[in-house]
Design a protein around this motif. Sequence first.
Motif, PDB file in Angstrom:
ATOM      1  N   SER A 180      -5.794  -0.542  -2.255  1.00  0.00           N
ATOM      2  CA  SER A 180      -4.491   0.122  -2.198  1.00  0.00           C
ATOM      3  C   SER A 180      -4.155   0.811  -3.520  1.00  0.00           C
ATOM      4  O   SER A 180      -3.255   1.656  -3.552  1.00  0.00           O
ATOM      5  CB  SER A 180      -3.393  -0.869  -1.810  1.00  0.00           C
ATOM      6  OG  SER A 180      -3.447  -1.962  -2.673  1.00  0.00           O
ATOM      7  N   THR A 238       0.838  -1.200   0.000  1.00  0.00           N
ATOM      8  CA  THR A 238       0.000   0.000   0.000  1.00  0.00           C
ATOM      9  C   THR A 238       0.871   1.248   0.000  1.00  0.00           C
ATOM     10  O   THR A 238       0.646   2.196  -0.758  1.00  0.00           O
ATOM     11  CB  THR A 238      -0.899  -0.005   1.257  1.00  0.00           C
ATOM     12  OG1 THR A 238      -1.606  -1.239   1.282  1.00  0.00           O
ATOM     13  CG2 THR A 238      -1.869   1.143   1.261  1.00  0.00           C
ATOM     14  N   HIS A 268      -7.279  -3.807  -5.815  1.00  0.00           N
ATOM     15  CA  HIS A 268      -7.395  -3.708  -4.360  1.00  0.00           C
ATOM     16  C   HIS A 268      -7.544  -2.223  -4.013  1.00  0.00           C
ATOM     17  O   HIS A 268      -7.119  -1.352  -4.784  1.00  0.00           O
ATOM     18  CB  HIS A 268      -6.087  -4.268  -3.781  1.00  0.00           C
ATOM     19  CG  HIS A 268      -6.039  -4.442  -2.307  1.00  0.00           C
ATOM     20  ND1 HIS A 268      -5.692  -3.420  -1.460  1.00  0.00           N
ATOM     21  CD2 HIS A 268      -6.250  -5.523  -1.527  1.00  0.00           C
ATOM     22  CE1 HIS A 268      -5.687  -3.874  -0.214  1.00  0.00           C
ATOM     23  NE2 HIS A 268      -6.030  -5.156  -0.221  1.00  0.00           N
ATOM     24  N   THR A 286       4.824  -6.516  -1.341  1.00  0.00           N
ATOM     25  CA  THR A 286       4.719  -6.546   0.103  1.00  0.00           C
ATOM     26  C   THR A 286       5.537  -7.729   0.602  1.00  0.00           C
ATOM     27  O   THR A 286       5.661  -8.734  -0.105  1.00  0.00           O
ATOM     28  CB  THR A 286       3.224  -6.624   0.515  1.00  0.00           C
ATOM     29  OG1 THR A 286       3.062  -6.059   1.802  1.00  0.00           O
ATOM     30  CG2 THR A 286       2.661  -8.033   0.493  1.00  0.00           C
ATOM     31  N   ASP A 328       1.086  -4.022  -9.323  1.00  0.00           N
ATOM     32  CA  ASP A 328       0.874  -4.366  -7.916  1.00  0.00           C
ATOM     33  C   ASP A 328       1.112  -5.868  -7.796  1.00  0.00           C
ATOM     34  O   ASP A 328       0.269  -6.676  -8.182  1.00  0.00           O
ATOM     35  CB  ASP A 328      -0.567  -3.989  -7.528  1.00  0.00           C
ATOM     36  CG  ASP A 328      -0.957  -4.537  -6.165  1.00  0.00           C
ATOM     37  OD1 ASP A 328      -0.092  -5.132  -5.482  1.00  0.00           O
ATOM     38  OD2 ASP A 328      -2.128  -4.386  -5.791  1.00  0.00           O
ATOM     39  N   ALA A 376       1.510  -7.542  -5.034  1.00  0.00           N
ATOM     40  CA  ALA A 376       1.296  -7.977  -3.644  1.00  0.00           C
ATOM     41  C   ALA A 376       1.029  -9.476  -3.567  1.00  0.00           C
ATOM     42  O   ALA A 376       1.517 -10.153  -2.669  1.00  0.00           O
ATOM     43  CB  ALA A 376       0.137  -7.192  -3.018  1.00  0.00           C
ATOM     44  N   GLN A 377       0.251  -9.991  -4.522  1.00  0.00           N
ATOM     45  CA  GLN A 377      -0.114 -11.410  -4.454  1.00  0.00           C
ATOM     46  C   GLN A 377       0.809 -12.303  -5.287  1.00  0.00           C
ATOM     47  O   GLN A 377       0.672 -13.529  -5.227  1.00  0.00           O
ATOM     48  CB  GLN A 377      -1.570 -11.610  -4.928  1.00  0.00           C
ATOM     49  CG  GLN A 377      -2.617 -11.009  -4.013  1.00  0.00           C
ATOM     50  CD  GLN A 377      -2.708 -11.710  -2.654  1.00  0.00           C
ATOM     51  OE1 GLN A 377      -2.281 -12.853  -2.483  1.00  0.00           O
ATOM     52  NE2 GLN A 377      -3.261 -11.018  -1.678  1.00  0.00           N
ATOM     53  N   VAL A 380      -1.836 -10.509  -9.738  1.00  0.00           N
ATOM     54  CA  VAL A 380      -2.730 -11.611  -9.357  1.00  0.00           C
ATOM     55  C   VAL A 380      -3.851 -11.004  -8.517  1.00  0.00           C
ATOM     56  O   VAL A 380      -3.582 -10.279  -7.548  1.00  0.00           O
ATOM     57  CB  VAL A 380      -1.970 -12.668  -8.524  1.00  0.00           C
ATOM     58  CG1 VAL A 380      -2.936 -13.680  -7.924  1.00  0.00           C
ATOM     59  CG2 VAL A 380      -0.927 -13.379  -9.368  1.00  0.00           C
TER      60      VAL A 380
HETATM   61  C1  LIG Z   1      -3.690  -7.295  -4.665  1.00  0.00           C
HETATM   62  C2  LIG Z   1      -3.270  -6.605  -3.409  1.00  0.00           C
HETATM   63  N1  LIG Z   1      -2.704  -5.398  -3.493  1.00  0.00           N
HETATM   64  C3  LIG Z   1      -2.292  -4.740  -2.404  1.00  0.00           C
HETATM   65  C4  LIG Z   1      -2.432  -5.272  -1.155  1.00  0.00           C
HETATM   66  C5  LIG Z   1      -1.952  -4.490   0.036  1.00  0.00           C
HETATM   67  O1  LIG Z   1      -0.945  -5.162   0.691  1.00  0.00           O
HETATM   68  P1  LIG Z   1      -0.441  -4.585   2.102  1.00  0.00           P
HETATM   69  O2  LIG Z   1      -1.623  -4.681   3.021  1.00  0.00           O
HETATM   70  O3  LIG Z   1       0.656  -5.468   2.507  1.00  0.00           O
HETATM   71  O4  LIG Z   1      -0.062  -3.188   1.859  1.00  0.00           O
HETATM   72  C6  LIG Z   1      -3.027  -6.522  -1.003  1.00  0.00           C
HETATM   73  C7  LIG Z   1      -3.238  -7.098   0.349  1.00  0.00           C
HETATM   74  O5  LIG Z   1      -4.068  -7.917   0.564  1.00  0.00           O
HETATM   75  C8  LIG Z   1      -3.449  -7.202  -2.171  1.00  0.00           C
HETATM   76  O6  LIG Z   1      -4.005  -8.407  -2.074  1.00  0.00           O
END
Ligand SMILES: Cc1ncc(COP(=O)(O)O)c(C=O)c1O
Length: 387
Positions: free
Chosen positions: A103, A77, A101, A201, A178, A180-181, A151
Amino acid sequence: MTPEFIYLDNAATTFPKPEGALEHMVELYKIKGVSPGRGGYDLAFEAEDIVFDVRSRLARLFNTPDPERVVFTSNATDSLNIALQGILKKDDHVVSTRLEHNSVLRPLYHLREKGHITYDLIDFDSSGCIDPDDISGAIKKNTKLVVINHVSNVLGAIQPIKEIGEICAKKGALLIVDAAQSAGIIPVNMADWNISAVAFTGHKSLLGPTGTGGLAVSPELEIEPVRFGGTGIDSESPVHNRIYPHRLEAGTVNMIGIIGLSEGLRYIETNGMESIHKKEMELLCRLRDGLSKLESVIDYCADDDENHAAVLTVNIRGIDPGDAGSILDADYGIAVRTGLHCAPHVHENIGTFPGGAVRFSIGPFNTAKHIDTAIEAMTEIDRFSRH
Ligand SMILES: Cc1ncc(COP(=O)(O)O)c(C=O)c1O
């Protein structure tokens, strides 16, 4: 007898972490945990070397040449905010998707509300994927960037980033991914896929602790800093240092977290992303096939075994998803994530808004027994829902 706790919420954060990782993290922090790069003494240089080593391994993981352009943040995020707010200027247009997401959605919304930018969100198909041609069609003259998750955290679908990268390169738009996944479980190739920046992340498939993450920035992109402060160098200047990683890292990095991330990376480097993903997908298919026999269970975008991460989102007809999650937890000791998963548009599209759905997400330390117990639990809930 209290049932064994079964954790199937690895898309939120992976749990547990690799065996011994947290112990090693604390041991190393105990003897090396000074402020990295801030002092002129040997221990500060050693701490800096540890941080640089993790930057280098992440640069290798994402196939980007300059480790100094892997900046540490507190999570994906944070990284997405740094990228979007640091790149976008007044009157820029952004292309993103309905898979995102919050974020991504919320920083974009914030910038639009301030009157700075406009954006369009592209729809996904029945398998949960974005058609690159739709991205191409949405890019306008003033489109500065495309931002997309690799993803989906709700559907598990892997997006065609390489094809989207080719389109962005041709049309002169930046591509922010992004990851993250995907980081740590699905290859992300910045150099070959024309990716301008990857937000990751540390606490999901990279198997590190919470509070870690980063932004990997390609050599062609300059991001304006949105946070300013101490960097340990150039202290006489009122201007925040422009050199990476300092440019985007204000203040002391999360040293203990970065050591923990190093331990997570070690597990991935030793076991291989491909084999970790293969194992998780075998368990996912076992779960999906088991649940598909249940009359009242509906799954979403779960048919494609190839182009998928180990996430399965379902609903049980006649049972509120929040209640289903509570039953799984209280009666069977199974932890899943229910609700909207911070991705409201995905649920609008699949018809599960505003109640959401039940998400099972598998990690490297789940077993076939965990999956079979989840199937048995869902079988009983399915039976109950029909009476
Ligand atoms: C696709 C995606 N983007 C961003 C995030 C944000 O990750 P974080 O909470 O570690 O910042 C997540 C968290 O679930 C996510 O699944």
